[in-house]
Scaffold this active site. Structure first.
Site, PDB file in Angstrom:
ATOM      1  N   SER A 102     -14.941 -43.227  17.758  1.00 56.93           N
ATOM      2  CA  SER A 102     -15.612 -42.341  17.574  1.00 56.93           C
ATOM      3  C   SER A 102     -16.965 -43.067  18.368  1.00 56.93           C
ATOM      4  O   SER A 102     -17.264 -44.756  17.847  1.00 56.93           O
ATOM      5  CB  SER A 102     -15.574 -41.808  16.534  1.00 56.93           C
ATOM      6  OG  SER A 102     -16.931 -40.536  16.831  1.00 56.93           O
ATOM      7  N   TYR A 161     -16.866 -40.673   7.286  1.00 55.29           N
ATOM      8  CA  TYR A 161     -15.739 -40.470   8.344  1.00 55.29           C
ATOM      9  C   TYR A 161     -16.684 -41.504   8.948  1.00 55.29           C
ATOM     10  O   TYR A 161     -15.548 -42.673   9.406  1.00 55.29           O
ATOM     11  CB  TYR A 161     -16.516 -39.425   9.217  1.00 55.29           C
ATOM     12  CG  TYR A 161     -15.747 -38.769  11.002  1.00 55.29           C
ATOM     13  CD1 TYR A 161     -14.353 -38.678  11.257  1.00 55.29           C
ATOM     14  CD2 TYR A 161     -16.172 -39.404  11.539  1.00 55.29           C
ATOM     15  CE1 TYR A 161     -14.193 -38.465  12.174  1.00 55.29           C
ATOM     16  CE2 TYR A 161     -16.005 -39.353  13.275  1.00 55.29           C
ATOM     17  CZ  TYR A 161     -14.524 -38.321  13.519  1.00 55.29           C
ATOM     18  OH  TYR A 161     -14.028 -38.789  14.962  1.00 55.29           O
TER      19      TYR A 161
END
Ligand SMILES: NC(=O)c1ccc[n+]([C@@H]2O[C@H](COP(=O)([O-])OP(=O)(O)OC[C@H]3O[C@@H](n4cnc5c(N)ncnc54)[C@H](OP(=O)(O)O)[C@@H]3O)[C@@H](O)[C@H]2O)c1
Length: 372
Positions: free
Chosen positions: A198, A226
């Site tokens: 990501s 994350y």
């Protein structure tokens, strides 16, 4: 410089990214969010795939979002696809729907697709899955580490193995899976390990001595969990990429899918979810969001690109952008010293010997602390 000053500087660095790096990272995230469609205007949707009947692919987390589109499109192009999922019932239901539509379209033989159980919150499950797969003694051409979690706004939670959940699902479990499946990946003359990463890794900071984010030096937030797990994934794969000799024929790729409307937003408050879905121009559909995965898994130029990185002694693995272009991960992700430390710490946490890769390449059996 006095030793006190040196310690102070180090502490500042270990505390996290500096403001300037963080703002630079944020600008990358915003750029992806608002300009991804412009940057990818040359790409077709759906992504065109050649016949893939010669490929066997494992796609983790293929019951929703990007993974489900990836699995369906690979299968429709003829690949043998294994959906590695924790909710096997959902996997079987999807296959039934896809088979029905596919046979109604009259396009060809039934899809060659199956479900196998894999729960990334359990390292025992990862070992069980890998053992079952390797026992087939069949080549594996593509492993897509797609499954991921982002418990937005949630409190810090730990797996039964004792690891922070983002760290385990997004980094540790895929790392263990990639290593344990090496014998099957080597069996294919050319194969690929694809990691759905990501752009948010730009906001991450990894302290190899506190991967689990429990030391209290930095306050836990789901964004921190994350982003750091995605950064750790790139760093780990930098070292894996270097350790795999060219003769294994294994390419290692990390990629960004873009900003995609999926179940990833399910933990957001209703209002923010509504705002998110009211931005259809900016946000990709899962069909658009799986293009960089499909490109990385199938494009013929990927092995050459990875080989070139290796022969030029580049110390970072390939990174493919949401618009299917080779790009660089963040500056922090290219930190070789930290990457090596992340590698060592990861190997320890997933219960493998430090020379596991070398042993697996030699065809030796490797004992894992999990799955016994
Ligand atoms: N959407 C975005 O904007 C975006 C942006 C950048 C990167 N990504 C990455 O893209 C990947 C796919 O995410 P998505 O957006 O498609 O989200 P999604 O719709 O929530 O799909 C995530 C998939 O991962 C599976 N999964 C979650 N925890 C698991 C576990 N413990 N064991 C096995 N499978 C598990 C989910 O299974 P269940 O259905 O059983 O929960 C689901 O199939 C993730 O790695 C994510 O970080 C997404």
């Amino acid at each position: 410089m006095s030793s006190e000053k040196v310690t102070l500087k180090k502490t500042k660095k270990m505390d996290g990214l500096g403001w300037i790096e963080w703002l630079r990272g944020l600008s990358n995230v915003l750029q992806e969010m608002f300009f991804q469609r412009v940057m990818a205007s040359h790409l077709h949707n759906p992504f065109p795939l050649p016949p893939l009947n010669h490929l066997t692919c494992i796609v983790t987390g293929s019951t929703s979002g990007i993974g489900s589109e990836t699995a369906r499109q690979l299968a429709e192009a003829g690949a043998h696809v294994v959906m590695a999922v924790r909710n096997t019932r959902a996997g079987h239901e999807l296959i039934q729907q896809w088979q029905t539509k596919w046979s109604a379209s009259g396009k060809g033989l039934p899809l060659n697709i199956q479900v196998m159980e894999l729960d990334l919150l359990s390292l025992d499950s990862v070992v069980r899955f890998s053992n079952a797969w390797n026992a087939r003694l069949a080549p594996l051409h593509v492993l897509i580490n797609n499954a991921g979690m982002f418990a937005m706004g949630g409190a810090q939670r730990f797996s039964k193995d004792g690891y922070e959940q983002h760290l385990q699902v997004n980094h540790l479990a895929p790392a263990l899976l990639s290593l344990l499946l090496l014998p099957s990946l080597i069996r294919a003359s050319q194969s690929r390990i694809i990691n759905v990463n990501s752009v948010i890794h730009y906001l991450g900071f990894v302290d190899p001595n506190d991967l689990n984010l429990v030391a209290g030096k930095r306050k836990f937030s789901s964004l921190r969990g994350y982003s750091s797990s995605k950064l750790a994934q790139v760093m780990f794969n930098n070292v894996l990429f270097k350790k795999l000799p060219l003769e294994t024929g294994i390419s290692v790729v990390c990629l960004s899918p873009g900003v995609v409307q999926t179940n990833v937003t399910r933990d957001l408050p209703r209002l923010i979810q509504d705002i998110y879905s009211a931005l259809p121009y900016f946000i990709y559909s899962p069909q658009e969001g799986c293009r960089s995965s499909l490109f990385s898994a199938t494009a013929s130029q990927i092995p050459n690109y990875c080989e070139k990185l290796k022969t030029n002694h580049k110390s970072v693995c390939a990174y493919i952008s949401q618009n299917c272009q080779p790009t660089n991960p963040s500056e922090e992700a290219r930190n070789i010293e930290t990457s090596n430390k992340v590698w060592e710490k990861t190997i320890e946490l997933i219960g493998l010997p430090l020379d596991a890769v070398e042993m697996l390449i030699e065809g030796e059996e490797v004992q894992c602390r999990y799955g016994i």
